[in-house]
Design an enzyme around this catalytic site. Structure first.
Site, PDB file in Angstrom:
ATOM      1  N   ARG A 184     -16.493  11.632 -32.919  1.00 49.63           N
ATOM      2  CA  ARG A 184     -16.478  12.888 -32.429  1.00 49.63           C
ATOM      3  C   ARG A 184     -16.225  13.629 -33.263  1.00 49.63           C
ATOM      4  NH1 ARG A 184     -12.775  11.467 -27.595  1.00 49.63           N
ATOM      5  NH2 ARG A 184     -15.222  11.863 -27.535  1.00 49.63           N
ATOM      6  N   TYR A 206       1.189  -1.642   0.249  1.00 55.67           N
ATOM      7  CA  TYR A 206       0.099   0.486   0.103  1.00 55.67           C
ATOM      8  C   TYR A 206       1.133   0.847  -0.184  1.00 55.67           C
ATOM      9  CZ  TYR A 206      -3.996   3.309   1.517  1.00 55.67           C
ATOM     10  OH  TYR A 206      -4.467   3.859   1.337  1.00 55.67           O
ATOM     11  N   PHE A 233     -10.382  19.201 -24.816  1.00 53.95           N
ATOM     12  CA  PHE A 233     -10.772  17.769 -24.696  1.00 53.95           C
ATOM     13  C   PHE A 233     -12.008  17.129 -23.988  1.00 53.95           C
ATOM     14  CE2 PHE A 233     -10.493  12.955 -23.673  1.00 53.95           C
ATOM     15  CZ  PHE A 233     -10.505  12.677 -24.803  1.00 53.95           C
ATOM     16  N   THR A 234     -13.176  16.367 -24.304  1.00 51.57           N
ATOM     17  CA  THR A 234     -13.773  16.454 -23.286  1.00 51.57           C
ATOM     18  C   THR A 234     -13.112  16.373 -21.637  1.00 51.57           C
ATOM     19  OG1 THR A 234     -13.527  13.839 -23.196  1.00 51.57           O
ATOM     20  CG2 THR A 234     -15.348  15.340 -25.120  1.00 51.57           C
TER      21      THR A 234
HETATM   22  N1  F0G Z   1      -6.580  13.776 -22.126  1.00 49.16           N
HETATM   23  C1  F0G Z   1      -6.573  13.479 -23.400  1.00 49.16           C
HETATM   24  C2  F0G Z   1      -5.526  14.295 -24.692  1.00 49.16           C
HETATM   25  C3  F0G Z   1      -6.553  11.959 -24.172  1.00 49.16           C
HETATM   26  O1  F0G Z   1      -7.395  11.386 -25.143  1.00 49.16           O
HETATM   27  C4  F0G Z   1      -7.697  11.806 -22.907  1.00 49.16           C
HETATM   28  C5  F0G Z   1      -9.228   9.981 -23.170  1.00 49.16           C
HETATM   29  C6  F0G Z   1      -7.680  12.191 -21.816  1.00 49.16           C
HETATM   30  C7  F0G Z   1      -6.908  13.178 -21.401  1.00 49.16           C
HETATM   31  C8  F0G Z   1      -8.213  11.304 -20.441  1.00 49.16           C
HETATM   32  O2  F0G Z   1      -7.813  10.203 -20.374  1.00 49.16           O
HETATM   33  O3  F0G Z   1      -9.071   8.052 -20.329  1.00 49.16           O
HETATM   34  O4  F0G Z   1      -6.902   7.964 -19.227  1.00 49.16           O
HETATM   35  O5  F0G Z   1      -9.030   9.403 -18.437  1.00 49.16           O
HETATM   36  N2  F0G Z   1      -8.767   9.938 -24.032  1.00 49.16           N
HETATM   37  C9  F0G Z   1      -9.840   8.906 -24.613  1.00 49.16           C
HETATM   38  C10 F0G Z   1     -10.179   8.418 -25.856  1.00 49.16           C
HETATM   39  C11 F0G Z   1     -10.619   8.481 -23.473  1.00 49.16           C
HETATM   40  O6  F0G Z   1     -10.424   7.652 -26.090  1.00 49.16           O
HETATM   41  O7  F0G Z   1      -9.013   9.134 -27.114  1.00 49.16           O
HETATM   42  P1  F0G Z   1      -7.920   9.308 -19.150  1.00 49.16           P
END
Ligand code: F0G
Length: 481
Positions: A388, A80, A132-133
């Site tokens: 997308r 841990y 990014f989302t």
């Molecule tokens: N930043 C970028 C540029 C990403 O493409 C992603 C994830 C994340 C942050 C978040 O990372 O998924 O480990 O929490 N992209 C995935 C995709 C979901 O399918 O493009 P994560």
């Protein structure tokens, strides 16, 4: 990848690895594909993997591991607190970025949560090359908003600009002036995801960080897709010609105040990390890790994945390794361009991106043309891609759809997973779909979550076009799958 020419002079992307573990995949008949995507609410995220032939949804957590990564997992130190595994990972991250501190997290968005919780306050504005989302959601959740300051060529899918992920420096300066006192940090995203895995230039990053320093604003690098960006800097940018991948990576680590990444992408494993040179920034962020993630020496990750990530990060310094994705994508893009099919240019990292706005221009944006193309792609091939476009956006405050600047169907190419014959199959089915594009119709929501609806929202076709497309496939291909 090695530069190997065939006798006729043609170059093909040659795999610099051999396959030692395989997994069976299934290609269902078209009628069953129609049934599966209907039951999945016309959302490729909701398909069962057993019903998918080529999983081109994402490169996240699905890249192939090397023998050395697998071997390292056997020596993981399961404790841990104070795990030797974490120390190995920490040392590797600090070595490649030249940082001093590492905070572990269970994946990229968990890093974004920690960063947003630490730095973003009500009314703040975070300038970035492109959103990014997941980071946008965390910034907004903490009361902030984002400003996208990409160069104009970035969202022009036909522009051949080699670094479409570049920040527009004039727009950045204007934003920093307008928002003085309310900019907690500037975010730069490597391998800019939503515009088709497009890189930014080393020199652009340098200029952004210099301007940030002049304004006394922090800089954060999202290095999730850095491996592709490193490759493109190395092959496309004069300033990087003489630098090794390791040098470029290290220097980027020196420029930015904070670097974070999804280990599901960078490092070919599953997890995430934040690193920094600054004791003050580390101290500010670290308390959130035990709250959200786990103790400071695992942060929600399995020790096995941490070992594999440490090895994967070292492998990322090898051009043979990081060129595989971009070169497969280049091959696929070139063949589609030859056939007159609209794709995002120039070929980027992460995946080949079909431009739905031209592929199915007859479908109104309000009927989610990129989502419709992803449904059609699955029916035509058993290949699962990812929308997308507008479905991946959040609605405006007044409830109307916020139309995406680009409507793309992403066909991700997970590293070292598929062979060239898989890619050739994908190309063939895309050609068939393009010839039959007029059969593709629109979609509408049936169930729509308020946040990140693209993950689990359910839709239905606006007519019986899916049945008609499947029937045409059966007519053209006879008993072939
Ligand atoms: N930043 C970028 C540029 C990403 O493409 C992603 C994830 C994340 C942050 C978040 O990372 O998924 O480990 O929490 N992209 C995935 C995709 C979901 O399918 O493009 P994560």
């Amino acid at each position: 990848m090695a530069n190997v020419k065939l006798m006729g002079g043609e170059s093909i992307p040659m795999e610099m690895h051999k396959v030692r573990i395989v997994q069976k995949i299934n290609l269902l008949p078209v009628e069953e594909r129609l049934d599966c995507i209907s039951k999945a609410g016309c959302n490729s995220f909701l398909l069962q993997n057993k019903d998918v032939f080529l999983d081109m949804l994402t490169d996240s957590g699905v890249n192939a591991m090397s023998d050395n990564q697998q071997a390292s997992m056997l020596v993981a130190d399961d404790s841990y607190a104070g795990s030797m595994t974490f120390t190995r990972l920490e040392n590797k991250i600090n070595e490649i970025f030249g940082t001093t501190y590492v905070l572990p997290a269970h994946q990229g968005r968990a890093c974004e949560n920690v960063i947003a919780e630490t730095f973003v306050r009500q009314g703040d504005v975070v300038p970035m090359n492109y959103h990014f989302t997941t980071p946008k959601t965390h910034i907004v959740r903490n009361g902030g908003s984002v400003e996208e300051l990409l160069i104009d060529e970035g969202t022009d899918v036909t522009s051949m600009h080699p670094f479409k992920g570049n920040m527009d420096l004039a727009k950045l300066q204007d934003s920093l002036e307008r928002n003085k006192g309310h900019v907690p940090f500037i975010r730069m995203e490597a391998g800019t995801n939503l515009i088709g895995g497009q890189p930014f230039e080393f020199e652009n990053a340098r200029a952004v960080c210099k301007m940030a320093q002049e304004y006394g604003v922090l800089t954060v690098l999202d290095a999730s897709l850095l491996q592709d960006n490193l490759y493109f800097m190395k092959v496309r940018e004069k300033a990087c010609e003489k630098l090794s991948v390791r040098d470029i990576c290290y220097q980027l680590g020196q420029m930015f105040d904070v670097v974070y990444f999804s280990g599901r992408k960078l490092g070919f494993a599953r997890g995430g990390a934040i690193c920094t040179k600054s004791t003050a920034l580390y101290d500010k962020m670290k308390n959130f890790v035990p709250v959200f993630e786990g103790f400071l020496t695992y942060g929600g990750m399995s020790v096995r994945e941490m070992e594999a990530m440490a090895v994967g990060l070292e492998e990322t310094m090898d051009m043979d390794v990081i060129s595989q994705g971009p070169q497969f994508i280049q091959y696929m893009t070139d063949k589609l361009v030859e056939a007159g099919i609209p794709v995002v240019l120039p070929a980027g990292g992460l995946g080949c991106h079909l431009d739905a706005s031209r592929f199915v221009e007859h479908i109104p944006q309000a009927e989610y043309r990129a989502g419709a193309l992803s449904v059609a792609m699955y029916i035509a091939s058993g290949i699962r891609g990812m929308e997308r476009g507008t479905i991946s956006e959040e609605r405006n405050p007044d409830g109307t759809d916020h139309y995406a600047a680009v409507e793309l169907l992403r066909l991700a190419v997970p590293r070292r997973v598929y062979t060239l014959s898989h890619i050739n199959y994908a190309i063939d089915r895309i050609k068939w779909l393009y010839e039959n594009r007029k059969l593709i119709g629109g979609l509408e929501f049936v169930e729509e979550p308020a946040v990140m609806r693209f993950f689990i929202g359910r839709l239905k076709p606006t007519s019986d076009w899916m049945e008609k497309l499947a029937a045409k496939f059966r007519h053209d291909f006879g008993d072939s799958l």
